[in-house]
Design an enzyme around this catalytic site. Sequence first.
Site, short mmCIF file in Angstrom:
data_model
loop_
_atom_site.label_atom_id
_atom_site.label_comp_id
_atom_site.label_asym_id
_atom_site.label_seq_id
_atom_site.Cartn_x
_atom_site.Cartn_y
_atom_site.Cartn_z
N GLU A 57 0.82 -1.22 0.00
CA GLU A 57 0.00 0.00 0.00
C GLU A 57 0.85 1.27 0.00
O GLU A 57 0.43 2.31 -0.51
CB GLU A 57 -0.97 0.01 1.19
CG GLU A 57 -2.06 -1.05 1.12
CD GLU A 57 -1.63 -2.39 1.71
OE1 GLU A 57 -0.42 -2.57 2.01
OE2 GLU A 57 -2.51 -3.26 1.86
N PHE B 48 -10.96 -7.72 14.06
CA PHE B 48 -9.89 -8.13 13.15
C PHE B 48 -9.62 -7.02 12.13
O PHE B 48 -10.54 -6.51 11.50
CB PHE B 48 -10.28 -9.43 12.44
CG PHE B 48 -9.26 -9.86 11.42
CD1 PHE B 48 -7.98 -10.25 11.82
CD2 PHE B 48 -9.56 -9.84 10.06
CE1 PHE B 48 -7.03 -10.62 10.88
CE2 PHE B 48 -8.62 -10.22 9.12
CZ PHE B 48 -7.35 -10.60 9.53
N GLN B 49 -8.38 -6.66 11.97
CA GLN B 49 -7.94 -5.61 11.05
C GLN B 49 -8.64 -4.28 11.31
O GLN B 49 -8.90 -3.53 10.39
CB GLN B 49 -8.10 -6.05 9.58
CG GLN B 49 -7.11 -7.16 9.20
CD GLN B 49 -7.01 -7.39 7.70
OE1 GLN B 49 -7.96 -7.20 6.96
NE2 GLN B 49 -5.84 -7.86 7.27
N LYS C 206 -17.46 -1.22 6.27
CA LYS C 206 -17.82 -2.26 5.30
C LYS C 206 -19.33 -2.34 5.08
O LYS C 206 -19.80 -2.47 3.95
CB LYS C 206 -17.29 -3.62 5.78
CG LYS C 206 -17.48 -4.73 4.76
CD LYS C 206 -16.79 -6.03 5.18
CE LYS C 206 -16.83 -7.04 4.03
NZ LYS C 206 -16.16 -8.31 4.41
#
Lengths: 587, 97
Positions: A59, A121-122, A171
């Site tokens: 990235e 998570f993440q 998301k």
Amino acid sequence: MAKHVPTANGTEMTGATSLVKSLEAAGVDVMFGLPGGAILPAYDPIYDSTIRHILVRHEQGAGHAATGYAQVTGRAGVCIATSGPGATNLVTPLMDAAMDSVPLVAITGQVPSAAIGTDAFQEADIRGITMPFTKHNYLVTNPDEIPGVIAEAFHIATTGRPGPVLVDIAKDALQKMTKYNWPTSIKLAGYNPKTTPDAQAITDAAALIAQSSKPVFYVGGGVIKANAHAELRQLVELLGGPVVTTLMARGAFPDSHPLHMGMPGMHGTVAAVTALQKADLLITLGARFDDRVTGKLSTFAPNAKILHADIDPAEIGKNRHADVAVVGDVKETIAALIPALKAALAKNKPDLTAWLRQMNSLKSTYPLGFDTPDDGSLSPQLVIQRLGQISGTDTIFTAGVGQHQMWASQFISYEHPRTWLNSGGAGTMGYGVPAAMGAKVGAPDSTVWAIDGDGCFQMTNQELVTCALNNIPIKVAIINNESLGMVRQWQTLFYDSRYSNTSLESKRVPNFPMLAESMGCVGLSCERPEDLDKTIEKAMSINDQPVVVDFRVHRDAMVWPMVAAGTSNDEIMIARATAPDWDSQEL
Amino acid sequence: MTTSRRQHTLEVLVENEPGVLARVAGLFSRRAFNIETLNVGPTEDSSISKMIIGVAVEGHSLEQVIAQLDKLVSVISIKDVTPKAKEVHDTQPDYQN
């Protein structure tokens, strides 16, 4: 490329499709990114989009590529990453873009809104992390807000003083259905950059210039950002005063112009540094009195009045008091200043002859130069100088950070804006290769050379895979002195030549040409002066593949002149323990 | 103790949105400006909040503090509401022991 067809407002779609339609509506033609879980819904409509998505290998590469694209085109660069580590890998490019005022829009996925704050998570609070070095940032949890936020992000990134904007999108906001709603206008109560300068400030500025007998144009990167180079040249020639261009402004004014004294600062020319120190007026245009230019601030330009023109009001008086401040777009400012100065000069035209004679004498007495190693090995400065001469002034050069960067700013003649890209404020090692990738995407018909160090190259060279697979044939010159060269230079000068952890042994490992070949590039190597030109010409002849040349250079070359960190510009050294011979100069 | 610190009071209108306090506090912290007091409350317009910030200016000019605050997109307006130096109405008797 398929032509973008605008989407009608009110059309039902997912938040993800709304994001991609919004990016299309914002005029994006290319973005650099790498998918992951949280951003994955957006990658489905990206598959169908008119936007070219370039899949990077890290990235950080996406961020610097977007910067390279932006610096060459003047348009916003776009990068996209997933949540957590994907987003944090963009932190360095965002900070880099903030320091160098680069218009950048970064899109990141975030964990679903219900999971925010649970150490999911993440999950990383990328909005919180990037607050200090984004111009603005957003966390979007409502899909209806996506088009408005994207429109605002591009507006903020590209207007006023350009800078990076991050849009973090949960998301579930990408997955939910929404009605697409691209705004017809943007209203931000707290954002209204002033672009047109005050008439009174322009009159005052012109009067100040007309009173000066030792003026210097102190030109910064803002002149390139504002596309003000043509206006600058008119203004300079109207007054006939000397010009210095900072590291970020190389190319804003032609190096070949007789009024150009070179680059000021820590590794500036004697003429440029002395011009600032001895001036009675600095005509400061889109520059910010950075410590690498001023040296010890209290002794900087001690006799000079300051005319400071900048689009960012917070730069006025930040480091140095301005006697006359002009807030506005520097292109508009210079355009307004030209007739005002003509009028002021008609009443009183100062005689700059003596001042110019002094400056020209310094320029001819202390030109930039370098010693040729007596062991017959390759001089790094010669490599860079020949690269510039052979590839010509339309070539775009990028650099990493360190000695090779300074030599590339010194020994290549820049004649045009947007042909010199480097990490000035942040000093980001590893900027060179991904920035060159972005530059080549933005200017596919130009030759793009990344001048990199062996240390820098080992930080971001993975993007050569991206270049090889996506038909982005950049050229990379590794100035291999098997060291962290600038750090080693400081150890030589200030740490009694104790070379703690600066030897990279990169003439042994890695084998750069083999590494390049393994990534789908042509790998070349050169270590004798007699092979230099033909190696560069060979690299210039390959245009269907990226090329990497390992220039194995002399290890002990140093960057001169030098103003040591924290010392006064008056203490400039032209070589180790060698000051200019001031006694022979009439100053 | 005598210092060159000067107290100012700023009335800052900001967008009422999550994270705005962090934006302002973070700016003061990273620019090494000093917050002496901070009070945040609502205004008649529910989309706008009001911050009353006591600033001790030391090593920076008030203009620089205001200019940097103004760069925050979430900051709508800034007013210097520092009370004028009060006339001293010395109503207490002086006790000179």
